[in-house]
Write a protein that holds these residues in place. Structure first.
Motif, mmCIF file in Angstrom:
data_model
loop_
_atom_site.group_PDB
_atom_site.id
_atom_site.type_symbol
_atom_site.label_atom_id
_atom_site.label_comp_id
_atom_site.label_asym_id
_atom_site.label_seq_id
_atom_site.Cartn_x
_atom_site.Cartn_y
_atom_site.Cartn_z
ATOM 1 N N TRP A 34 0.849 -1.192 0.000
ATOM 2 C CA TRP A 34 0.000 0.000 0.000
ATOM 3 C C TRP A 34 0.883 1.240 0.000
ATOM 4 C CZ3 TRP A 34 -5.107 0.504 -0.729
ATOM 5 C CH2 TRP A 34 -5.943 -0.595 -0.472
ATOM 6 N N TYR A 35 0.497 2.214 -0.833
ATOM 7 C CA TYR A 35 1.206 3.486 -0.913
ATOM 8 C C TYR A 35 0.232 4.635 -0.669
ATOM 9 C CZ TYR A 35 5.300 1.394 -3.289
ATOM 10 O OH TYR A 35 6.428 0.664 -3.607
ATOM 11 N N GLN A 36 0.786 5.733 -0.154
ATOM 12 C CA GLN A 36 0.055 6.987 -0.052
ATOM 13 C C GLN A 36 0.735 8.005 -0.969
ATOM 14 O OE1 GLN A 36 0.933 9.715 3.238
ATOM 15 N NE2 GLN A 36 -1.241 9.726 3.757
ATOM 16 N N GLN A 37 -0.041 8.658 -1.830
ATOM 17 C CA GLN A 37 0.549 9.654 -2.716
ATOM 18 C C GLN A 37 -0.166 10.991 -2.528
ATOM 19 O OE1 GLN A 37 0.570 8.847 -6.971
ATOM 20 N NE2 GLN A 37 2.387 10.126 -7.237
ATOM 21 N N LEU A 46 3.604 2.565 2.561
ATOM 22 C CA LEU A 46 3.033 2.501 3.905
ATOM 23 C C LEU A 46 3.249 1.145 4.552
ATOM 24 C CD1 LEU A 46 -0.439 4.258 3.394
ATOM 25 C CD2 LEU A 46 1.605 5.210 4.489
ATOM 26 N N PHE A 65 -3.896 4.482 11.278
ATOM 27 C CA PHE A 65 -3.953 3.627 10.096
ATOM 28 C C PHE A 65 -3.826 2.161 10.515
ATOM 29 C CE2 PHE A 65 -3.225 6.382 6.240
ATOM 30 C CZ PHE A 65 -3.228 7.602 6.895
ATOM 31 N N ASP A 86 -4.509 13.595 5.615
ATOM 32 C CA ASP A 86 -4.622 12.258 5.009
ATOM 33 C C ASP A 86 -5.179 12.340 3.592
ATOM 34 O OD1 ASP A 86 -5.797 10.933 8.176
ATOM 35 O OD2 ASP A 86 -3.743 11.171 7.422
ATOM 36 N N ALA A 88 -5.204 12.305 -0.011
ATOM 37 C CA ALA A 88 -4.172 11.749 -0.883
ATOM 38 C C ALA A 88 -4.812 10.674 -1.758
ATOM 39 C CB ALA A 88 -3.039 11.125 -0.063
ATOM 40 N N TYR A 90 -4.530 6.720 -2.484
ATOM 41 C CA TYR A 90 -4.009 5.509 -1.859
ATOM 42 C C TYR A 90 -3.920 4.424 -2.929
ATOM 43 C CZ TYR A 90 -4.303 8.014 2.433
ATOM 44 O OH TYR A 90 -4.101 8.969 3.399
#
Lengths: 115, 114
Positions: A34-37, A46, A65, A86, A88, A90
């Motif tokens: 999982w990534y947050q951009q 993440l 989270f 938060d 963003a 995902y």
């Protein structure tokens, strides 16, 4: 070959509410990220899963989270309670390892707006 | 993983070759160079990777210098659809695979001009 499925595509919530994102990786891929951009930045990793186990969650803000991959297939990322920062996209990545080489297949992401 | 340095943005005329540089001066012997791109509102997409030899596929060519401290991604005939952010990533090759996260920097925003 089916790609990585993510839902919902978009989500708008108020701060302090909770939200969950779902990811179904490519069949047979044991590894999932999982990534947050955040807008204007590159994706930030993440959490990494190998089958149903967490390999690295050092970048996950664990006070709010959480993520799980109970059966080693699809995965859920949750935020509770959400903050304005938060907001963003995902992204979920399904990882293929072949001969020591890594290729990541990304979903389209879920765009979260916290107001 | 070693860090990379890329220009923030570049322009290229449609139909011309787009050459995107990447510096990775601290790369170690067991690290590969990967390139991904991200078109607006989509997830990143794998382009190509290499260790020390030049590589070519249907999307692009990758030229790695002999000392491996820098590389160039070449899109031979750029089209408007190649407008995207291009990420250069170096990462360790681990025998047997294993979960080793891809770390993205800010990338290069390539704009193809008509």
């Amino acid at each position: 070959e089916a790609g990585v499925a993510q839902s919902p595509r978009y989500k708008i919530i108020e701060k302090r509410q909770s939200v969950a994102f779902w990811c179904n990786p490519i069949s047979g891929h044991a590894t999932l990220y999982w990534y947050q951009q955040i807008l204007g930045q590159g994706p930030k990793l993440l959490i990494q899963f190998q089958n149903n186990g967490v390999v690295d969650d050092s970048q996950l803000p664990k006070d709010r989270f959480s993520a799980e991959r109970l059966k080693g297939v699809d995965s859920t990322l949750k935020i509770q309670p959400a903050k304005l920062e938060d907001s963003a996209v995902y992204l979920c990545a399904s990882i293929l390892f072949s001969g020591g080489i890594t290729e990541a297949f990304f979903g389209q992401g879920t765009r979260l707006t916290v107001v | 993983d070693a860090k990379t340095t890329q220009p923030t943005s570049m322009d290229c005329a449609e139909g011309r070759a787009a050459n995107l540089p990447c510096n990775h001066s601290t790369i170690s012997g067991n690290e590969y160079v990967y390139w991904y791109r991200q078109i607006h509102s989509q997830g990143p997409q794998y382009i190509i990777h290499g260790l020390k030899n030049n590589e070519t596929n249907e999307m692009a060519s990758l030229i790695i210098t002999e000392d491996r401290k820098s590389s160039t991604l070449i899109l031979p005939h750029a089209t408007l659809r190649d407008t995207a952010v291009y990420y250069c990533i170096v990462r360790v090759v681990r025998s047997g695979g294993g979960a080793d996260g891809l770390t993205f920097g800010k990338g290069t925003h390539l704009i193809i001009q008509p």
